[in-house]
Motif scaffolding. Structure first.
Motif, mmCIF file in Angstrom:
data_model
loop_
_atom_site.group_PDB
_atom_site.id
_atom_site.type_symbol
_atom_site.label_atom_id
_atom_site.label_comp_id
_atom_site.label_asym_id
_atom_site.label_seq_id
_atom_site.Cartn_x
_atom_site.Cartn_y
_atom_site.Cartn_z
ATOM 1 N N GLY A 98 0.852 -1.183 0.000
ATOM 2 C CA GLY A 98 0.000 0.000 0.000
ATOM 3 C C GLY A 98 0.889 1.235 0.000
ATOM 4 O O GLY A 98 0.775 2.113 0.844
ATOM 5 N N ALA A 99 1.795 1.288 -0.959
ATOM 6 C CA ALA A 99 2.856 2.299 -0.975
ATOM 7 C C ALA A 99 2.363 3.717 -1.236
ATOM 8 O O ALA A 99 3.114 4.663 -1.031
ATOM 9 N N ASN A 100 1.146 3.884 -1.711
ATOM 10 C CA ASN A 100 0.590 5.205 -1.988
ATOM 11 C C ASN A 100 1.510 5.930 -2.959
ATOM 12 O O ASN A 100 1.933 5.352 -3.943
ATOM 13 N N PHE A 101 1.871 7.186 -2.682
ATOM 14 C CA PHE A 101 2.715 7.957 -3.606
ATOM 15 C C PHE A 101 4.202 7.741 -3.337
ATOM 16 O O PHE A 101 5.049 8.309 -4.018
ATOM 17 N N GLY A 102 4.528 6.901 -2.355
ATOM 18 C CA GLY A 102 5.910 6.496 -2.140
ATOM 19 C C GLY A 102 6.625 7.106 -0.954
ATOM 20 O O GLY A 102 7.845 6.985 -0.859
ATOM 21 N N LEU A 103 5.927 7.715 -0.020
ATOM 22 C CA LEU A 103 6.602 8.357 1.111
ATOM 23 C C LEU A 103 7.515 7.377 1.850
ATOM 24 O O LEU A 103 8.713 7.610 1.975
ATOM 25 N N PHE A 104 6.968 6.266 2.336
ATOM 26 C CA PHE A 104 7.773 5.301 3.085
ATOM 27 C C PHE A 104 8.816 4.658 2.172
ATOM 28 O O PHE A 104 9.956 4.442 2.581
#
Length: 180
Positions: A98-104
Motif C-alpha cells: 500500500g505504498a501510496n505515492f511512495g513516502l515510506f
C-alpha cells in the motif's frame, strides 16, 4: 502541470506559496480549508516539495498523505517514520504494501542505499504512477514498484475507490465509502 514535466517546475510560488503557508501555520481553518485545497489544486495540480532532503511531487487535494507532506514538511517526523528510519541500514530489504505515492518507499530507499532493495506495492493506478515518478526523480533504482494488491488468496479483486476522493482510502474491501 503534467506528471511528465521536470521536477522543480511546480515549486510553490506567489499566491500558492502564501496559501500553503496560511494552511501550514493554521491561519486558514475549518470550512475554508477544503476550498483553499481545491484552489491550489486547480491552479497548480502538482506541487514539487522537498521533504527530509528528498524530492516529491505531491497533490494537495485528493490524497491525505500527500497533503500532509505539503502542509507539515517543517514538523518532526511521525513516530512510525522515525522508527522506520532508525531501523533500516544499508543493504536491508523493505517491503511497502500500500505504498501510496511512495513516502515510506522513498525514505526507506534513502536508508537502504544502492545495495538494498525496496519492494513497493500499490494497486491504485494513479498512486502507482505517482510512486514511480517520485522514485525516478530521486534516482532510486533500488525501488521495484508493482501495480498489484496483496492478500491471503491468489486471484483477482476489485479496487474500491473512496467516494470522498481521498485516494488513500481506496480498498479491496467493499465498504459504504467505496465505489468501483
Amino acid at each position: 502541470m503534467t506528471a511528465n514535466q521536470d521536477w522543480g517546475s511546480a515549486r510553490p510560488q506567489g499566491l500558492t506559496k502564501l496559501a500553503i503557508s496560511a494552511l501550514e501555520w493554521g491561519i486558514v481553518r475549518g470550512a475554508l480549508k477544503r476550498p483553499l485545497y481545491r484552489f491550489i489544486h486547480r491552479k497548480w495540480g502538482a506541487l514539487d516539495i522537498e521533504f527530509q532532503g528528498l524530492k516529491f511531487r505531491c497533490y494537495i487535494d485528493g490524497n491525505g498523505p500527500e497533503r500532509f507532506i505539503i502542509l507539515h514538511k517543517r514538523r518532526p517526523l511521525s513516530p512510525s517514520l522515525r522508527l522506520l528510519l532508525s531501523i533500516l541500514k544499508p543493504g536491508d530489504v523493505f517491503v511497502d504494501v500500500g505504498a501510496n505515492f511512495g513516502l515510506f518507499s522513498i525514505l526507506a530507499a534513502s536508508k537502504v542505499g544502492s545495495t538494498g532493495r525496496v519492494i513497493a506495492i500499490e494497486p491504485h493506478p494513479e498512486l502507482y504512477r505517482r510512486l514511480c515518478f517520485n522514485a525516478r526523480i530521486n534516482a532510486f533504482e533500488q525501488i521495484a514498484a508493482f501495480r498489484t494488491a496483496v492478500g491471503e488468496i491468489v486471484g483477482e479483486a476489485v479496487l474500491h475507490i473512496a467516494r470522498d476522493s481521498d485516494l488513500a482510502k481506496s480498498s479491496l474491501s467493499h465498504s459504504s465509502n467505496g465505489q468501483k
